[in-house]
Design a protein around this motif. Structure first.
Motif, PDB file in Angstrom:
ATOM      1  N   GLU A 341     -33.903 -22.199   4.823  1.00 24.84           N
ATOM      2  CA  GLU A 341     -34.750 -22.856   3.830  1.00 24.84           C
ATOM      3  C   GLU A 341     -35.823 -23.659   4.567  1.00 24.84           C
ATOM      4  O   GLU A 341     -35.538 -24.343   5.550  1.00 24.84           O
ATOM      5  CB  GLU A 341     -33.894 -23.776   2.953  1.00 24.84           C
ATOM      6  CG  GLU A 341     -34.662 -24.646   1.997  1.00 24.84           C
ATOM      7  CD  GLU A 341     -35.444 -23.858   0.966  1.00 24.84           C
ATOM      8  OE1 GLU A 341     -36.626 -24.212   0.762  1.00 24.84           O
ATOM      9  OE2 GLU A 341     -34.891 -22.907   0.374  1.00 24.84           O
ATOM     10  N   TYR A 346     -31.656 -29.010   1.268  1.00 23.62           N
ATOM     11  CA  TYR A 346     -30.240 -29.305   1.493  1.00 23.62           C
ATOM     12  C   TYR A 346     -30.038 -30.644   2.199  1.00 23.62           C
ATOM     13  O   TYR A 346     -28.937 -31.206   2.151  1.00 23.62           O
ATOM     14  CB  TYR A 346     -29.591 -28.149   2.245  1.00 23.62           C
ATOM     15  CG  TYR A 346     -29.524 -26.928   1.351  1.00 23.62           C
ATOM     16  CD1 TYR A 346     -28.603 -26.869   0.314  1.00 23.62           C
ATOM     17  CD2 TYR A 346     -30.428 -25.886   1.484  1.00 23.62           C
ATOM     18  CE1 TYR A 346     -28.558 -25.793  -0.558  1.00 23.62           C
ATOM     19  CE2 TYR A 346     -30.397 -24.796   0.626  1.00 23.62           C
ATOM     20  CZ  TYR A 346     -29.469 -24.756  -0.398  1.00 23.62           C
ATOM     21  OH  TYR A 346     -29.448 -23.696  -1.268  1.00 23.62           O
ATOM     22  N   LEU A 349     -29.567 -32.373  -1.077  1.00 25.35           N
ATOM     23  CA  LEU A 349     -28.335 -32.048  -1.794  1.00 25.35           C
ATOM     24  C   LEU A 349     -27.081 -32.531  -1.059  1.00 25.35           C
ATOM     25  O   LEU A 349     -26.050 -32.770  -1.691  1.00 25.35           O
ATOM     26  CB  LEU A 349     -28.256 -30.535  -2.033  1.00 25.35           C
ATOM     27  CG  LEU A 349     -29.310 -29.957  -2.984  1.00 25.35           C
ATOM     28  CD1 LEU A 349     -29.154 -28.443  -3.107  1.00 25.35           C
ATOM     29  CD2 LEU A 349     -29.211 -30.607  -4.366  1.00 25.35           C
ATOM     30  N   GLY A 363     -27.926 -30.526   6.949  1.00 24.23           N
ATOM     31  CA  GLY A 363     -29.189 -30.838   6.293  1.00 24.23           C
ATOM     32  C   GLY A 363     -30.338 -31.120   7.230  1.00 24.23           C
ATOM     33  O   GLY A 363     -31.473 -31.312   6.769  1.00 24.23           O
ATOM     34  N   GLY A 372     -29.506 -24.979   5.962  1.00 19.65           N
ATOM     35  CA  GLY A 372     -29.329 -24.289   4.699  1.00 19.65           C
ATOM     36  C   GLY A 372     -30.235 -23.071   4.649  1.00 19.65           C
ATOM     37  O   GLY A 372     -31.123 -22.887   5.488  1.00 19.65           O
ATOM     38  N   PHE A 409     -20.613 -31.461  -2.722  1.00 13.26           N
ATOM     39  CA  PHE A 409     -21.762 -30.580  -2.992  1.00 13.26           C
ATOM     40  C   PHE A 409     -21.774 -30.067  -4.426  1.00 13.26           C
ATOM     41  O   PHE A 409     -20.780 -29.536  -4.927  1.00 13.26           O
ATOM     42  CB  PHE A 409     -21.745 -29.378  -2.036  1.00 13.26           C
ATOM     43  CG  PHE A 409     -22.931 -28.469  -2.191  1.00 13.26           C
ATOM     44  CD1 PHE A 409     -24.146 -28.783  -1.618  1.00 13.26           C
ATOM     45  CD2 PHE A 409     -22.841 -27.295  -2.936  1.00 13.26           C
ATOM     46  CE1 PHE A 409     -25.245 -27.959  -1.763  1.00 13.26           C
ATOM     47  CE2 PHE A 409     -23.932 -26.457  -3.089  1.00 13.26           C
ATOM     48  CZ  PHE A 409     -25.146 -26.788  -2.498  1.00 13.26           C
ATOM     49  N   GLY A 411     -24.846 -27.767  -6.173  1.00 13.06           N
ATOM     50  CA  GLY A 411     -26.182 -27.210  -5.984  1.00 13.06           C
ATOM     51  C   GLY A 411     -26.826 -26.769  -7.281  1.00 13.06           C
ATOM     52  O   GLY A 411     -26.350 -27.087  -8.378  1.00 13.06           O
ATOM     53  N   ASP A 417     -27.021 -21.394  -2.467  1.00 11.58           N
ATOM     54  CA  ASP A 417     -26.147 -22.568  -2.346  1.00 11.58           C
ATOM     55  C   ASP A 417     -24.808 -22.163  -1.743  1.00 11.58           C
ATOM     56  O   ASP A 417     -24.265 -22.864  -0.877  1.00 11.58           O
ATOM     57  CB  ASP A 417     -25.921 -23.205  -3.725  1.00 11.58           C
ATOM     58  CG  ASP A 417     -27.129 -23.969  -4.222  1.00 11.58           C
ATOM     59  OD1 ASP A 417     -27.968 -24.359  -3.398  1.00 11.58           O
ATOM     60  OD2 ASP A 417     -27.232 -24.164  -5.445  1.00 11.58           O
ATOM     61  N   SER A 420     -25.344 -21.356   1.947  1.00 14.39           N
ATOM     62  CA  SER A 420     -25.619 -22.582   2.710  1.00 14.39           C
ATOM     63  C   SER A 420     -24.348 -23.391   2.919  1.00 14.39           C
ATOM     64  O   SER A 420     -24.088 -23.910   4.015  1.00 14.39           O
ATOM     65  CB  SER A 420     -26.670 -23.427   1.981  1.00 14.39           C
ATOM     66  OG  SER A 420     -27.898 -22.739   1.890  1.00 14.39           O
TER      67      SER A 420
END
Length: 479
Positions: A341, A346, A349, A363, A372, A409, A411, A417, A420
């Motif tokens: 990403e 993330y 998140l 992250g 992620g 978590f 997402g 998600d 990740s």
């Protein structure tokens, strides 16, 4: 005298004579008038003849138009012989792919691929047009009871036969082999397109993506399109136009997969994933957002070994063959190829976990962080996915629940998600694609409190192979 009047009888006779004379005059007048009508001028007769001829010509013209329309209807129904036309929409061969052959006459057949369908509609081989035939298909020919059928080039999904018969669908002994699959169309691609009737821009996006792929591809491609009814019609129109313009460099064939049938098939797993990964987010209630996770189990036939899954908001700048070549770089436990990403999604998140675990890489940006993934471009090695027991343990709700609780978590982005989250514990399951193969252009998160670190995620120097216009970002018009 008249009876009862007292008048002489002869007085009424003159009145009778007068009535007869009047009647005779009227009859003579009628005769004269009739004769007068019969004796018309010669010029009036000529006009009458012209009018008659006009009516006859008009009737002949109408008859010719009717005959023309009948023959035209027969031609359209029977099918074209011109390589620029693909209108054989009335010829249905169940589970048979459409084939577009650039520059030659072609046998074009389109079908609906639906779970549980596998029977032919009584169309025999000798009913096919006398043009180039479709290549032999690598699936064995089975009916719904797992019995062999005559060779009719049927394209059969593992969903078309009972579970205990799935192993019978294999590649034939005479199928050509290479590193990516079997047969004349060994490169398999899957895309989802729905709701084009409600969001017309999706149709435009898909067309631009398809043109960018086909105008550069040096290999024959077999597409699987996950669609609803309006989007199916949209794809047929787009592929017709691409064929008319002779854009494709190589051969293309494709199948439709009905989104409603897939949703039913994937419903139990989607429900579990929504509960544990996406928190029941309403936007990601559709099965297509989780399709990649279980595609090896519920959707694709076993002769499809390697599958590229693509979003429709992509523009290819490189031959797709080079993307398939990345499969050969898979090592060890790798089952999926995916790019990071390129926004701090993330980081956000996983903020609770990061706050409780100072110094964690979860992250953090690349190259060292557990950044992620973005699932706009996926390389799915279905054989590896089918064999990998570790991957399968996380398709169980219990293990996935433990993982989501550990990282606090929830997402909102469907399959990416899941990937990740899984990569935090098992990064070896993933082959990380260079950012150039999924150059995401969305900058939504830059102004959400991450402007100081945004470029650490977003940076992707060098030549770009695929642009990804996620969150409706315009894609630059570069050569």
């Amino acid at each position: 005298m008249r009876r009862g009047t007292g008048e002489p009888a002869n007085k009424s006779r003159p009145q009778l004579n007068k009535e007869k004379e009047d009647k005779t005059d009227k009859n003579m007048q009628f005769v004269n008038n009739s004769r007068t009508r019969r004796s018309r001028p010669k010029s009036h007769d000529n006009n009458l003849l012209v009018n008659v001829l006009r009516w006859k010509l008009l009737r002949i013209l109408i008859l010719l138009i009717v005959v023309f329309m009948i023959f035209y209807g027969i031609f359209v129904h029977t099918g074209p012989t011109n390589s620029k036309e693909i209108h054989m929409n009335d010829r249905f061969f169940p589970n048979e792919p459409i084939s577009f052959v650039h520059g030659d006459h072609m046998d074009v057949i389109h079908i609906d691929h639906k779970v549980g369908q596998g029977k032919a509609h009584g169309i025999q081989e000798n009913q096919l047009p006398k043009v180039q035939q479709l290549p032999p298909n690598p699936a064995l020919h089975l009916n719904n009871q797992g019995q062999r059928l005559p060779n009719q080039n049927q394209f059969i999904s593992i969903n078309d036969v009972p579970g205990n018969q799935i192993q019978k669908i294999q590649q034939p002994q005479n199928a050509a082999k290479d590193s990516t699959g079997t047969g004349e169309y060994p490169y398999h691609v899957i895309q989802s397109l729905t709701n084009t009737d409600k969001r017309p821009y999706l149709k435009t996006r898909f067309e631009e993506c398809m043109i960018s792929i086909l105008e550069k591809s040096s290999v024959n491609l077999h597409f699987f399109f996950v669609v609803d009814t309006p989007s199916k019609q949209a794809i047929l129109g787009i592929m017709q136009d691409i064929t008319n313009k002779k854009i494709a460099r190589s051969k293309v064939q494709f199948n439709f997969l009905d989104i409603d049938e897939l949703a039913k098939e994937l419903a139990p797993m989607v429900s579990m994933l929504q509960q544990h990964v996406s928190g029941g987010h309403p936007y990601y209630k559709d099965a297509i957002f989780f399709l990649s996770i279980a595609i090896h189990q519920h959707v694709m036939p076993e002769y499809v070994h390697r599958l590229v899954m693509l979003d429709t908001d992509l523009i290819f700048k490189t031959d797709i063959k080079q993307l398939f070549a990345r499969f050969d770089l898979f090592k060890g436990n790798n089952v999926i190829g995916i790019a990071h990403e390129q926004q701090p999604v993330y980081r956000h998140l996983f903020s609770l976990y990061r706050s409780q675990n100072r110094g964690t890489l979860v992250g953090d940006p690349p190259p060292n962080g557990l950044t992620g993934f973005n699932s706009g471009v996926l390389l799915l090695d279905l054989d590896r996915m089918r064999r990998n027991t570790l991957y399968h343990t996380y398709l169980d709700g219990t293990n996935l629940k433990l993982l989501t609780e550990k990282y606090h978590f929830k997402g909102h982005l469907g399959d990416q998600d899941f990937f990740s989250l899984l990569s935090l514990e098992h990064p070896d399951l993933f082959h990380v694609l260079p950012c150039s193969w999924n150059r995401q252009l969305c900058v939504w998160w830059r102004d959400k409190g991450y402007i100081d670190i945004f470029d650490q995620y977003f940076s992707c120097p060098g030549k770009i192979d695929i642009f990804h216009g996620n969150c409706n970002t315009p894609i630059p018009k570069t050569p």
